[in-house]
Design a protein around this motif. Structure first.
Motif, short mmCIF file in Angstrom:
data_model
loop_
_atom_site.label_atom_id
_atom_site.label_comp_id
_atom_site.label_asym_id
_atom_site.label_seq_id
_atom_site.Cartn_x
_atom_site.Cartn_y
_atom_site.Cartn_z
N ALA A 1 0.78 -1.19 -0.04
CA ALA A 1 -0.23 -0.02 -0.14
C ALA A 1 0.89 1.38 -0.07
CB ALA A 1 -0.71 0.03 1.32
N SER A 2 2.10 1.28 0.84
CA SER A 2 2.84 2.38 0.74
C SER A 2 3.61 2.54 -0.52
CB SER A 2 3.88 2.23 1.89
OG SER A 2 4.88 1.19 1.70
N TYR A 3 3.69 1.46 -1.33
CA TYR A 3 4.45 1.82 -2.47
C TYR A 3 3.53 1.96 -3.59
CZ TYR A 3 7.74 0.60 -6.27
OH TYR A 3 8.46 0.68 -7.33
N ILE A 4 2.53 1.31 -3.49
CA ILE A 4 1.57 1.70 -4.84
C ILE A 4 0.65 2.93 -4.53
CG2 ILE A 4 -0.48 0.77 -5.98
CD1 ILE A 4 0.60 -1.80 -5.35
N GLY A 5 0.67 3.42 -3.10
CA GLY A 5 -0.47 4.63 -2.77
C GLY A 5 0.36 5.90 -2.91
N CYS A 6 1.62 5.88 -2.51
CA CYS A 6 2.39 7.06 -2.37
C CYS A 6 3.73 7.30 -2.88
CB CYS A 6 2.18 7.73 -1.08
SG CYS A 6 3.14 6.78 0.21
N SER A 7 3.85 6.29 -3.86
CA SER A 7 5.17 6.42 -4.47
C SER A 7 5.20 7.14 -5.83
CB SER A 7 5.85 4.85 -4.99
OG SER A 7 6.86 4.87 -5.86
N GLN A 8 5.78 7.99 -5.90
CA GLN A 8 6.05 9.01 -7.02
C GLN A 8 5.81 8.08 -8.49
OE1 GLN A 8 5.82 12.36 -7.22
NE2 GLN A 8 5.80 12.18 -9.57
N MET A 9 6.61 7.17 -8.65
CA MET A 9 6.76 6.29 -9.83
C MET A 9 5.47 5.61 -9.83
SD MET A 9 9.60 3.14 -10.60
CE MET A 9 8.87 2.10 -9.16
N ILE A 10 4.76 5.33 -8.91
CA ILE A 10 3.36 4.46 -9.43
C ILE A 10 2.16 5.61 -9.36
CG2 ILE A 10 1.76 2.86 -8.61
CD1 ILE A 10 4.45 1.60 -9.47
N VAL A 11 2.17 6.47 -8.57
CA VAL A 11 1.11 7.51 -8.77
C VAL A 11 1.11 8.59 -9.90
CG1 VAL A 11 0.14 9.56 -7.52
CG2 VAL A 11 0.94 7.75 -6.08
N GLN A 12 2.26 8.75 -10.23
CA GLN A 12 2.56 9.53 -11.68
C GLN A 12 1.81 8.59 -12.77
OE1 GLN A 12 6.55 10.80 -12.17
NE2 GLN A 12 6.46 11.15 -14.40
N ARG A 13 1.76 7.42 -12.56
CA ARG A 13 0.95 6.92 -13.68
C ARG A 13 -0.43 7.03 -13.55
NH1 ARG A 13 5.46 5.35 -14.22
NH2 ARG A 13 6.43 4.10 -15.66
N TYR A 14 -1.18 7.10 -12.39
CA TYR A 14 -2.37 7.37 -12.42
C TYR A 14 -2.65 8.74 -12.85
CZ TYR A 14 -1.81 3.78 -8.76
OH TYR A 14 -1.67 2.56 -7.97
N MET A 15 -1.91 9.92 -12.83
CA MET A 15 -2.03 10.90 -13.03
C MET A 15 -2.24 11.23 -14.75
SD MET A 15 -2.42 12.59 -10.17
CE MET A 15 -2.14 12.39 -8.40
N THR A 16 -1.86 10.17 -15.32
CA THR A 16 -1.83 10.39 -16.74
C THR A 16 -3.12 9.98 -17.25
OG1 THR A 16 -1.07 8.02 -17.08
CG2 THR A 16 0.56 9.57 -16.83
N CYS A 17 -4.02 9.37 -16.39
CA CYS A 17 -5.30 9.21 -17.07
C CYS A 17 -6.18 10.31 -17.21
CB CYS A 17 -6.18 8.39 -15.92
SG CYS A 17 -5.47 6.33 -15.79
N ARG A 18 -7.23 10.25 -17.98
CA ARG A 18 -8.26 11.36 -18.55
C ARG A 18 -9.06 11.77 -17.39
NH1 ARG A 18 -8.21 8.15 -22.98
NH2 ARG A 18 -7.28 9.04 -24.86
N THR A 19 -9.41 10.95 -16.67
CA THR A 19 -10.63 11.15 -15.62
C THR A 19 -10.13 10.54 -14.24
OG1 THR A 19 -11.96 9.52 -15.93
CG2 THR A 19 -12.35 11.52 -17.26
N LEU A 20 -11.02 11.01 -13.13
CA LEU A 20 -10.78 10.22 -11.70
C LEU A 20 -11.00 8.81 -11.88
CD1 LEU A 20 -10.01 10.16 -8.79
CD2 LEU A 20 -12.16 11.10 -8.36
N ARG A 21 -12.19 8.52 -12.63
CA ARG A 21 -12.74 7.10 -12.62
C ARG A 21 -11.63 6.31 -13.40
NH1 ARG A 21 -18.02 5.99 -11.57
NH2 ARG A 21 -19.35 7.65 -10.81
N GLN A 22 -11.19 6.70 -14.26
CA GLN A 22 -10.11 6.07 -15.25
C GLN A 22 -8.88 5.95 -14.17
OE1 GLN A 22 -9.35 7.86 -18.82
NE2 GLN A 22 -11.41 7.08 -20.02
N SER A 23 -8.74 6.64 -13.37
CA SER A 23 -7.43 6.83 -12.75
C SER A 23 -7.74 5.60 -11.42
CB SER A 23 -7.13 7.92 -12.02
OG SER A 23 -6.14 7.94 -10.91
N GLN A 24 -8.81 5.48 -10.92
CA GLN A 24 -9.27 4.67 -10.05
C GLN A 24 -9.20 3.17 -10.64
OE1 GLN A 24 -12.75 6.75 -8.75
NE2 GLN A 24 -12.11 6.34 -6.40
N ALA A 25 -9.85 3.32 -11.95
CA ALA A 25 -9.64 1.75 -12.58
C ALA A 25 -8.51 1.35 -12.79
CB ALA A 25 -10.63 1.98 -13.91
N ALA A 26 -7.66 2.31 -13.24
CA ALA A 26 -6.16 1.94 -13.61
C ALA A 26 -5.46 1.35 -12.35
CB ALA A 26 -5.46 2.88 -13.74
#
Length: 591
Positions: free
Chosen positions: A249-274
């Motif tokens: 959870a610490s790695y996937i939830g607040c690692s810059q490397m992973i969170v930066q990927r969520y930020m590339t999605c178009r919408t919040l729903r797509q970010s949560q789906a990813a």
């Protein structure tokens, strides 16, 4: 007898590296030619959730999973397999709490949230931790394929590290995050095929999956659930499910490397789906890695390659068995070795891209706020090259620090879990303040570093099932001495390490590495809450509810200084960028 790749295998490996590099070259030359930081770091926030989810999987798992998990199962038994179930903890934290808060702010560096929620001192301290720790992770990722190449090519380990490191750095720098993620999609297919081909070939050689399980049960390797509460047990149920669950959870939830990927999605729903799809796929890949380790043991049950001197350490087993199985099938071994490079390239490229974002936005942008456009992008690429070279140097350090899986998780527990604790303070505890966050972060970081150093000085002793060499019928030459291995007694790591003459404090260092992340997270939260209460907790009535988890908002009913529409902000960049900038300016004025 040594096993080496054939010429065809090297050709296959070279073709794989060229295809991977082509993604970087293609995306460096198309579109905006990487002229903006948003394009270079966030793909202009235009990615579909499926490639983002796949990129999350291969970036998070890396060569550590590909080489380390089968070796961990081979040496220590199948208890680590419980890690598949702890992804439920990850889904709770990431999908329902972290994504809604961080995505709506449209941040580039996740540390910007910490300045908005607390102050700039918390932000800069966490940025410093990331900048210090990430080269270690990337070094371990480079070390993984270098170790593989060394085992089957005859190339020295330093030479393998340099070759692997320069390939990763070139690929990471030129293409930006869009090239990285599309290359991840290609590389993920290679990784999955590598695991499946190896596991299936082992089963065929042994006599089927039933025989694989029979051999493991015969040798005392059928215990998956170990419910002992002793924190020194390496892989008890509690350590793997809860300990490594918090770690993930610490790695996937607040690692810059992973969170930066969520930020590339178009919408919040797509970010949560990813995030949700990626986390679920991680569990599937880890399950396949565990099964591969079980099959590997069945294949070598009577002649352990480590004890018999065929390989120097367990982390080389995955590569050794590939060449052993497919020595007479040219090209297959090269394809599977490419899978090792797939995992390394994806993680290293992701890490270099992430650290460029942290340095760019937490250091350079704060000192030179006017820098932008092509000039800023050029600086980001220069940062990528510098940290790529630093990662090569840290790869040499990884080569002397023990097995790569526990090493990676131990370092992550020491450095990433205190940051996770600070994010938890901000997102789940509305009354926490900046002084509490700083105090908790410093205490947890000091504790983690102390335990990591202590565990290197006094390595914990684990009670592992035996590894046999009674069926080895070849004569091996080791260090110039001829040795017959057919009569060697079974060995365990517990018999190799001395158990007497240790100081009492060594008992503390015997704590399972899996508990380091939850320990440091709890220290951060506990100390942070106590200090916050003693120094004046944040007034919940004045706290902007967009900065806390939606789950907490329903409980605490935070009042907002602004309008309700800030909570349900439109997911378009302009207004949100203005809002973030306004909040950051306000925090800087307060400081």
């Amino acid at each position: 007898m040594s096993l080496y790749l054939s010429l065809i295998d090297f050709v296959v490996l070279l073709l794989f590296l060229l295809v991977s590099a082509s993604f970087g070259v293609y995306h460096a030359c198309r579109g905006g030619h990487q002229r903006s930081a948003d394009e270079y770091l966030l793909a202009d926030r235009s990615m579909h959730p499926i490639p983002v989810a796949i990129s999350v999987v291969v970036s998070a798992l890396s060569a550590v999973t590909y080489l380390g998990v089968p070796a961990e199962i081979y040496v220590h038994g199948p208890q680590y397999g419980i890690v598949v179930g702890n992804k439920l903890i990850v889904l709770f934290f990431v999908v329902f709490s972290f994504c809604p808060v961080l995505y709506r702010l449209k941040l580039t560096s996740i540390n910007e949230y910490l300045e908005i929620r607390f102050n700039r001192h918390v932000r800069y301290l966490c940025a410093g931790i990331i900048i210090s720790a990430f080269p270690i992770f990337m070094g371990i990722s480079i070390y993984g394929p270098a170790l593989a190449l060394n085992a089957v090519s005859g190339l020295s380990l330093p030479g393998s590290i340099i070759v692997s490191g320069f390939v990763c750095t070139f690929y990471s720098t030129i293409g930006g995050i869009k090239a990285v993620m599309w290359a991840d999609v290609f590389q993920s297919m290679i990784m999955l095929c590598g695991f499946l081909v190896t596991a299936i070939a082992c089963c065929i050689q042994v006599g089927g999956l039933d025989e694989v399980f029979h051999i493991n049960a015969r040798d005392g390797r059928d215990t998956v659930f170990d419910f002992r509460i002793d924190p020194r047990v390496r892989h008890s149920f509690w350590a793997v499910f809860f300990g490594l669950g918090i770690q993930s959870a610490s790695y996937i939830g607040c690692s810059q490397m992973i969170v930066q990927r969520y930020m590339t999605c178009r919408t919040l729903r797509q970010s949560q789906a990813a995030a949700g799809i990626g986390t679920s796929l991680m569990g599937l890949v880890e399950l396949i890695a565990v099964i591969t380790g079980v099959c590997m043991y069945a294949f070598y049950a009577g002649c352990d390659p480590v004890s018999s001197g065929k390989v120097s350490r367990a982390d080389q087993l995955m590569v050794y068995i590939v060449v052993d199985l497919f020595e007479n099938t040219p090209g297959v071994a090269g394809f599977i070795i490419s899978a090792v490079f797939s995992s390394a390239l994806s993680t290293t490229s992701s890490g270099i891209n992430a650290i460029a974002a942290v340095v760019g936005y937490d250091v350079i942008k704060t000192q030179f706020p006017g820098i932008q456009g092509v000039k800023f992008t050029f600086v980001l690429k220069a940062v990528s090259v510098i940290f790529g070279l630093i990662s090569i140097l840290t790869a040499f350090l990884a080569s002397i620090m023990g097995p790569i899986l526990p090493l990676t998780l131990t370092i992550a527990g020491a450095f990433m879990s205190p940051i996770f604790g600070v994010f938890c303070l901000g997102i789940f505890f509305p009354w926490s303040n900046a002084k509490g966050a700083l105090a908790g972060l410093i205490c947890a970081l000091a504790t983690g570093i102390w335990l990591v150093i202590g565990s290197q000085m006094y390595p914990p002793v684990s009670e592992d099932p035996p590894l046999f060499t009674d069926q080895c019928d070849d004569i091996l030459s080791m260090n110039g001495t001829t040795m017959m291995t057919s009569l060697v007694e079974p060995t365990t790591s517990a018999t190799i390490q001395a158990v007497g003459g240790l100081p009492m404090i060594a008992q503390i260092y015997s704590l399972s590495y899996a508990y380091l992340a939850p320990l440091n997270t709890c220290i951060t939260i506990f100390v942070g809450m106590i200090v916050s209460l003693l120094t004046g907790p944040t007034d919940i009535a004045t706290l902007d509810p967009t900065l806390v988890s939606p789950l907490i908002r329903t409980v605490c009913c935070c009042k907002t200084r602004g309008r309700d529409d800030e909570i349900k902000m439109k997911e378009t960049s302009g207004p949100i960028y203005e809002l973030v900038e306004t909040k950051l300016k306000g925090k800087r004025t307060e400081v």
